[in-house]
Design an enzyme around this catalytic site. Structure first.
Site, PDB file in Angstrom:
ATOM      1  N   TRP A 102       0.835  -1.215   0.000  1.00 21.10           N
ATOM      2  CA  TRP A 102       0.000   0.000   0.000  1.00 21.10           C
ATOM      3  C   TRP A 102       0.861   1.253   0.000  1.00 21.10           C
ATOM      4  O   TRP A 102       0.536   2.236  -0.680  1.00 21.10           O
ATOM      5  CB  TRP A 102      -0.991  -0.008   1.162  1.00 21.10           C
ATOM      6  CG  TRP A 102      -2.051  -1.046   0.952  1.00 21.10           C
ATOM      7  CD1 TRP A 102      -2.266  -2.175   1.684  1.00 21.10           C
ATOM      8  CD2 TRP A 102      -3.017  -1.085  -0.117  1.00 21.10           C
ATOM      9  NE1 TRP A 102      -3.309  -2.899   1.145  1.00 21.10           N
ATOM     10  CE2 TRP A 102      -3.784  -2.259   0.045  1.00 21.10           C
ATOM     11  CE3 TRP A 102      -3.307  -0.246  -1.206  1.00 21.10           C
ATOM     12  CZ2 TRP A 102      -4.825  -2.608  -0.831  1.00 21.10           C
ATOM     13  CZ3 TRP A 102      -4.338  -0.595  -2.070  1.00 21.10           C
ATOM     14  CH2 TRP A 102      -5.081  -1.764  -1.878  1.00 21.10           C
ATOM     15  N   ASP A 176      -2.012   6.650   6.032  1.00 25.04           N
ATOM     16  CA  ASP A 176      -3.050   5.775   5.472  1.00 25.04           C
ATOM     17  C   ASP A 176      -3.338   4.719   6.529  1.00 25.04           C
ATOM     18  O   ASP A 176      -2.674   3.701   6.618  1.00 25.04           O
ATOM     19  CB  ASP A 176      -2.561   5.121   4.179  1.00 25.04           C
ATOM     20  CG  ASP A 176      -3.531   4.053   3.681  1.00 25.04           C
ATOM     21  OD1 ASP A 176      -4.601   3.862   4.305  1.00 25.04           O
ATOM     22  OD2 ASP A 176      -3.211   3.404   2.666  1.00 25.04           O
ATOM     23  N   LYS A 200     -12.375  -2.010   6.110  1.00 25.01           N
ATOM     24  CA  LYS A 200     -11.490  -2.864   6.889  1.00 25.01           C
ATOM     25  C   LYS A 200     -12.016  -2.987   8.321  1.00 25.01           C
ATOM     26  O   LYS A 200     -12.143  -4.065   8.845  1.00 25.01           O
ATOM     27  CB  LYS A 200     -10.060  -2.319   6.910  1.00 25.01           C
ATOM     28  CG  LYS A 200      -9.502  -1.990   5.529  1.00 25.01           C
ATOM     29  CD  LYS A 200      -9.345  -3.230   4.660  1.00 25.01           C
ATOM     30  CE  LYS A 200      -9.204  -2.920   3.175  1.00 25.01           C
ATOM     31  NZ  LYS A 200      -8.054  -2.166   2.783  1.00 25.01           N
TER      32      LYS A 200
HETATM   33  C1  PLP Z   1      -7.535  -1.624   1.465  1.00 25.45           C
HETATM   34  C2  PLP Z   1      -6.477  -0.583   1.586  1.00 25.45           C
HETATM   35  C3  PLP Z   1      -6.367   0.460   0.650  1.00 25.45           C
HETATM   36  C4  PLP Z   1      -7.252   0.571  -0.571  1.00 25.45           C
HETATM   37  O1  PLP Z   1      -8.547   0.863  -0.239  1.00 25.45           O
HETATM   38  P1  PLP Z   1      -9.661   1.069  -1.395  1.00 25.45           P
HETATM   39  O2  PLP Z   1     -10.861   1.434  -0.606  1.00 25.45           O
HETATM   40  O3  PLP Z   1      -9.777  -0.236  -2.122  1.00 25.45           O
HETATM   41  O4  PLP Z   1      -9.191   2.154  -2.277  1.00 25.45           O
HETATM   42  C5  PLP Z   1      -5.368   1.394   0.848  1.00 25.45           C
HETATM   43  N1  PLP Z   1      -4.535   1.324   1.905  1.00 25.45           N
HETATM   44  C6  PLP Z   1      -4.626   0.347   2.829  1.00 25.45           C
HETATM   45  C7  PLP Z   1      -3.668   0.326   3.984  1.00 25.45           C
HETATM   46  C8  PLP Z   1      -5.588  -0.641   2.693  1.00 25.45           C
HETATM   47  O5  PLP Z   1      -5.681  -1.615   3.618  1.00 25.45           O
END
Ligand code: PLP
Length: 364
Positions: A102, A176, A200
């Site tokens: 990521w 993030d 998540k």
């Molecule tokens: C799942 C995830 C993403 C991507 O999320 P989307 O909603 O599919 O754009 C980005 N960063 C992390 C750490 C993630 O777990």
């Protein structure tokens, strides 16, 4: 009806009580005679749902008054572009820490808008650890520092917050936080901006929560689309356009559930118990192996391999017959991954651990 234990990395398990409440309110929300899905986002019913969700989030996470909370669509992935577009503020570069898949995606996207200084990376060891801060090479003139507190795919989590406010710099810290959001207490005041995809830990897919310090708003680069400007969303209380209303409602129910369970500190304790159960088993046998350095192991996503990869399919098949699903590791890592977010009950982890012990003893 029987619920299974779903170890998916996302979209992921939601609290059963939340789903039941959503079911009960499906056709008629609080006597309104309609479903939340059918409501105008500007009507008083939905406005009250949105306001409650924001208030609960602010209370649970202790969000200071000078931070805006935005409910956006486009997933965490849209943030990979929105962050540089909004936070460069006339500067030419940004610092990024590269700890996994990521981080890498965020870096790739940022390169379209600025010079990216990768201040530290663990790619040399296949992203199995967090590079200690003493080894980072920060560009002091960069606009911000971006990192990924929990790498969902590699199962690597920071157990500390980078210390940038130590008198040396006022560089905003950007995170993030998608896969560890609301799983442990958080000091929002340490950050300039944090963002999290809801699917998540806090709700359904289609919603991304952004928490941003208000002095960082209003400095977009030329050509930024209206929908990518944080200030537009902040000035319009996330209602510039139609926000993802139903995911916001479910997220609100999850936040109420979190409050009832005692908030983030209580959540953290349960999450530590759950993670320890799994890691203790992984370390107690050489049948299983966890590649991640011990201090940097994620409480949310637990990757592991079987000593004999030829048994992977059998493992997954037998797990399924026990009601344990979505344990296959990400294609880039292989092996297995158990995602054990807030809504995964302790009982689910116990059933998994029992199954793993049994499988190991039958195939040793
Ligand atoms: C799942 C995830 C993403 C991507 O999320 P989307 O909603 O599919 O754009 C980005 N960063 C992390 C750490 C993630 O777990």
């Amino acid at each position: 009806m029987e619920r299974i234990y779903n170890f998916s990395a996302g979209p992921a398990v939601l609290p059963e009580e939340v789903l039941q409440q959503a079911r009960d309110e499906m056709l008629d929300w609080h006597g309104s005679g309609m479903s939340v899905m059918e409501m105008s986002h500007r009507g008083k019913e939905f406005m009250s749902i949105a306001a409650k969700a924001e208030a609960d989030l602010r209370e649970l996470a202790g969000i200071p008054q000078n931070y805006k909370v935005l409910f956006l669509s486009g997933g965490a992935s849209a943030q990979f572009a929105m962050v540089p577009m909004n936070l460069l503020r006339g500067k030419k570069s940004a610092n990024y820490i590269n700890t996994g898949q990521w981080s890498k995606k965020a870096i790739q996207e940022a390169k379209k808008y600025c010079t990216v200084n990768v201040a530290a990376s663990s790619e040399d060891a296949n992203f199995t650890y967090v590079p200690p801060q003493e080894t980072w090479n920060l560009d002091p003139d960069a606009a911000y520092l971006h990192y990924t507190p929990n790498e969902t795919i590699g199962g690597v989590e920071f157990n500390w917050v980078p210390d940038l406010l130590n008198g040396k710099t006022d560089m905003p810290l950007v995170a993030d936080i998608s896969s560890t959001f609301m799983s442990r207490p958080l000091d929002v005041s340490r950050f300039g901006l944090i963002y999290a995809g809801a699917q998540k830990n806090v709700g359904p897919a289609g919603l991304c929560i952004v928490i941003v310090r208000d002095d960082l708003l209003g400095h977009t680069i030329a050509g930024t689309p209206t929908m990518f400007d944080y200030k537009i969303h902040a000035d319009n209380d996330s209602m510039y356009n139609t926000p993802p209303t139903y995911p916001m409602y479910i997220c609100g129910l999850v936040l109420e559930w979190l409050k009832k369970r005692g908030g983030l500190k209580a959540m953290e304790e349960t999450n530590i118990t759950k993670a320890n159960l799994l890691y203790e088993l992984l370390d107690a046998t050489d049948f299983y192996h966890c590649p991640v350095a011990k201090p940097d192991r994620s409480r949310m996503n637990v990757p592991f391999t079987l000593k004999n990869a030829a048994l992977d399919d059998e493992f997954l098949k037998q797990a399924r017959t026990r009601g344990l699903i979505q344990l296959k590791g990400h294609r880039s890592v292989g092996g297995m991954r158990a995602s054990i977010y807030n809504a995964m009950p302790l009982e689910g982890v116990k059933v998994l651990v029992e199954f793993m012990k049994e499988f190991a003893s039958h195939h040793a």
